[in-house]
Scaffold this active site. Structure first.
Site, PDB file in Angstrom:
ATOM      1  N   GLY A 108       0.525  -1.082  -0.335  1.00  0.00           N
ATOM      2  CA  GLY A 108      -0.098  -0.330  -0.075  1.00  0.00           C
ATOM      3  C   GLY A 108       0.914   0.882   0.138  1.00  0.00           C
ATOM      4  CG  HIS A 109       4.704   1.246   0.403  1.00  0.00           C
ATOM      5  ND1 HIS A 109       3.996   0.265   1.566  1.00  0.00           N
ATOM      6  CD2 HIS A 109       5.566   0.816  -0.186  1.00  0.00           C
ATOM      7  CE1 HIS A 109       4.924  -0.876   1.387  1.00  0.00           C
ATOM      8  NE2 HIS A 109       6.091  -0.239  -0.112  1.00  0.00           N
ATOM      9  CB  ALA A 110       5.155   4.044  -4.260  1.00  0.00           C
TER      10      ALA A 110
END
Length: 132
Positions: free
Chosen positions: A49-51
């Site tokens: 749930g991130h980059a």
């Protein structure tokens, strides 16, 4: 989808079992600076749930299965990982989430950079703004 892709690994087998290998700058396009693994994920839970601004990753299902949802800010693609002789290359600036973990699954993640909290983009709206 820009560059996120499955990469096959060598699979060497005989009657004793199989052996696969990952070598930096050979099958995967970066020098490995960090390795970590994800396991004992409760049913229904998601990871990621991130980059990353700079980090690239290579993700392998060492045991069991899970899906990796890759999002470039415009399009989403789902990669199902369930074999230990291939993995998913994730370039920098791709939102990723890992879902649908099977019981006793183990995910190996190789990263091109050491851990750096400042490299993470954890807000999806911020990610989309940066991608524009």
């Amino acid at each position: 989808m820009d560059k996120a892709r499955i990469i096959n690994l060598p699979k060497n087998g005989d009657r004793r079992g199989n052996l696969s290998v990952i070598e930096q700058l050979d099958r995967i396009p970066f020098k490995i600076e960090r390795a970590f693994w994800i396991y004992d994920v409760p049913g229904g839970a998601a990871r990621g749930g991130h980059a990353y601004r700079e980090s690239e990753e290579f993700i392998v299902a060492l045991s069991g299965s899970f899906d990796v949802v890759i999002d470039d800010g415009k399009e989403k693609q789902v990669f199902s990982l369930n074999r230990s002789y291939y993995g998913l290359y994730v370039p920098k600036m791709m939102w990723r989430e890992m879902v649908n973990f099977s019981t006793n699954s183990v995910a190996l993640v190789l990263s091109s950079t050491p851990y750096d909290a400042a490299d993470y983009i954890r807000d999806y709206e911020e990610f989309k703004q940066i991608k524009r």
